[in-house]
Structure formats: C-alpha cells, structure tokens
Design a protein around this motif. Structure first.
Motif: not given
Length: 377
Positions: A239-240, A242-243, A247
């Motif tokens: 999840a991190y 993908r976050e 960016r």
C-alpha cells in the motif's frame, strides 16, 4: 345368537351337528368337503379342486411380483443371479423366485470422513480431517463390484489422505498449501478407486482445518500469528508503494520538464548572444574604438547598477575621514509601530549615520581639522 349358546342347535361352523364341541376338522376333511361342493366324490382332492388351488397360487404369485422403484432409485435386475439390466422408476413386475431386483439410490449425495494423526515430510505430526462427497453412478457396479463399496471408498480415502499429507510440509498443511493438498488428495483418491470400478463418482473433497498436536499447539499458534503479521506487513508495504510511487513519478516528470525548459532557455540565450555578436561585429569592424568604449560603459552600467555606491570628493588634500562603509551599505532603519493617536508609522532613519556620511561629528560640532581648514581658506 352365537353358535355355542344354548338353543342354537345345528349351527356349528365346523359341521358338528350334534352340538358337541369336538374342535375344528383336519385338513383332509376340509378338502373332501370342498371337493364335494365342486362335484367331487369326497374321497380326496379332485382334479378340479387341484386346478383351483393352482390358480389361486398362481394369482397370489403374480400379484406378489409387483414392486415400485422410486424416482431417485434405479433397480438392479437379476434373473437366476445373472445381471439382466437396470430398471427405471415406476411400478414394475418381476417373477418371484426367478428374478430379483435391488433398488439403489443414485441421486442422493453421500459423505464419508477420514481423519487421524499423520506424519508430514518434515517429520512433524499433524491432526487432519477430510470429508468426501460422492454419489452412485452405476448401480450394478455399486452392488456387486465390491463387498461393500462404501467401506472400500473409506479405506481408499484414508490411504490417499495419508499419502498426500505424508509428502507435504506442515506449514503448507496449516496455512497456504491447503488448496493444493485438497486437489492432490482428490486426484489420488480417484486414481485409487478407478481399478475397482465401485460405480461411484467423487463430487467434492473438503479438507477441514488441520491442527497441530495439543502438546505444541501454543508454539504453532505463535508461528501462525507471526506468518499473519508477515502478510500484514507485506500488504502495508505494498500500500505504501502504491502511495509513494505515483508521487515519485510525478516528481520525476516535473524535474524532467524543468530540465527541458532550462535546456530551451539556455539554448535560446546562447542563440540570442550569437545573434547579438553577429550584429555587433560589423559595427566593431567599422569603428573599433567607439564600439569598445560603448561595450565597456554598458558592462560597467550592468555591474554597478545593483550595488551601493559612496562618492568621495578628494580634490582637497586633507586627512581622509573615516567612513563607516558597512553601516552605509546596510543602513539601520527603525520601524515604528503603526500610526496611533497621531504618531506616524513612517520609518525613522538614524541621523547619526547621515551625519557621519556627510563628515559631521555625531555631536553636531565641526572637527578641529575642519575649523583649521576654514581659517586657512
């Protein structure tokens, strides 16, 4: 009136006209009476009576041959022990003492279970349970290919389960490899029962949750919890990722765009400088001294335009006064509070700095050198 009450003479149903209770007659007497009624001589059973008895026996035999096969059943039809065929649902007839029909339920799903403590390939003991659902697809094979098809299937299931679990690791059995063990057990079970032709079809195999022995259950619970934490950390990391990744890609794209813009700017500036030089070259060739002086003046104008400057009149040969250049370059400006009650908010410049800049002492009196020079003049 009952036949044995007083006054009811000659009403004995057994034919005792004297009224004495002598009991029922024997069978020979009964057959003789029947024979007399049908035209016999009374000495025994006649041909006509025998035919009637045979007819009654045949009727009873015929009627007893009717039977019913239910909708979910199929009948296995045997004649003198030889398989004749399969009988479908409905009202049927068979010749008793010649034919036999065994009804078999072929639509109901049946289930058996196998369980036990099994040694795994990594030398651990695990408690496993397996449930097998099946149905009968061939009634004759189910009845006669084995002594007990259900018992044979149960033993084959136990054998298949022990084989598959014995070739698997405990971690796979308890956690991630359960589905593979289920499919492998299903395939192994079908391979075992195929040569026996039990007339059964495996519908589903359900591998129930396995568990370690009670003596080491706490340790295995800790191991499973650690594995669950591992999976949770992996999901959080994904999840991190993908976050952060989008960016980072955006920053990369922005930096690339800035680099391209800077490249275009530098290229255009260089091209502009080249164009100016090409325009200036003919003028320089025509008047070199004038062009050189103009370039010098323009360059000095650009250099000195953004700097603080101090001009000193050095015509008179006097002592050089001390000038606080650091204060003059960065003059101290005291900013008052906003105007309130008639007080101005304009910045107040320190007058001592201006006096020093003009060569006037801070006290306001001219110096001794100034007075002497004024007297000489």
């Amino acid at each position: 009136m009952a036949w044995n009450e007083p006054g009811n003479k000659g009403q004995d149903p057994w034919g005792n006209k004297g009224g004495n209770d002598k009991g029922p007659p024997d069978l020979d007497e009964v057959f003789r009476n029947i024979s007399k009624r049908f035209g016999g001589k009374g000495n025994g059973v006649g041909f006509g009576g025998l035919g009637i008895i045979l007819a009654l026996g045949v009727a009873v035999w015929f009627l007893s041959g009717f039977y019913t096969i239910k909708t979910a059943e199929r009948g296995v039809h045997l004649r003198f022990g030889e398989y004749i065929g399969e009988v479908g649902p409905g009202l049927r007839w068979k010749a008793n003492f010649i034919d036999e029909v065994f009804p078999v339920d072929v639509e109901t799903f049946r289930a058996i279970q196998a369980s036990g403590s099994i040694l795994t390939s990594d030398e651990n003991v695990v408690q496993v349970e397996l449930a097998v659902q099946y149905k009968v697809t061939d009634a004759y094979q189910y009845m006669f290919s084995a002594v007990d098809a259900n018992s044979s299937l149960r033993e084959a299931t136990d054998s298949a389960l022990r084989y598959v679990v014995g070739h698997s690791r405990m971690d796979d059995i308890l956690t991630t490899g359960r589905d593979k063990i289920r499919t492998d057990t299903w395939a192994e079970l079908e391979r075992i029962i195929e040569p026996y032709k039990l007339g059964l079809t495996i519908v589903d195999v359900n591998f129930l949750p396995a568990r370690p022995p009670e003596e080491v259950k706490d340790a295995f619970d800790d191991a499973i919890a650690a594995q669950e934490d591992e999976q949770r950390f992996i999901r959080e990391a994904e999840a991190y990722q993908r976050e952060v990744e989008p960016r980072a890609r955006g920053q990369e794209q922005r930096i690339a765009e800035d680099a391209r813009a800077y490249k275009e700017q530098v290229v255009q500036q260089a091209q502009g400088a080249v164009a100016r030089f090409e325009k200036l070259l003919p003028e320089y060739k025509a008047a070199p001294e004038v062009t050189r002086q103009r370039l010098y003046i323009e360059t000095m104008e650009q250099v000195l335009s953004g700097n603080n400057k101090v001009l000193i009149d050095a015509k008179n040969n006097g002592n050089l006064m001390y000038l606080p250049l650091d204060k003059m370059i960065t003059p101290s400006v005291s900013v008052a509070e906003p105007e309130e009650n008639g007080i101005s908010s304009q910045p107040q410049v320190d007058s001592s700095t201006n006096n020093r800049a003009a060569g006037v002492p801070v006290s306001g009196r001219p110096s001794r050198e100034d007075r002497v020079r004024e007297g000489r003049e």
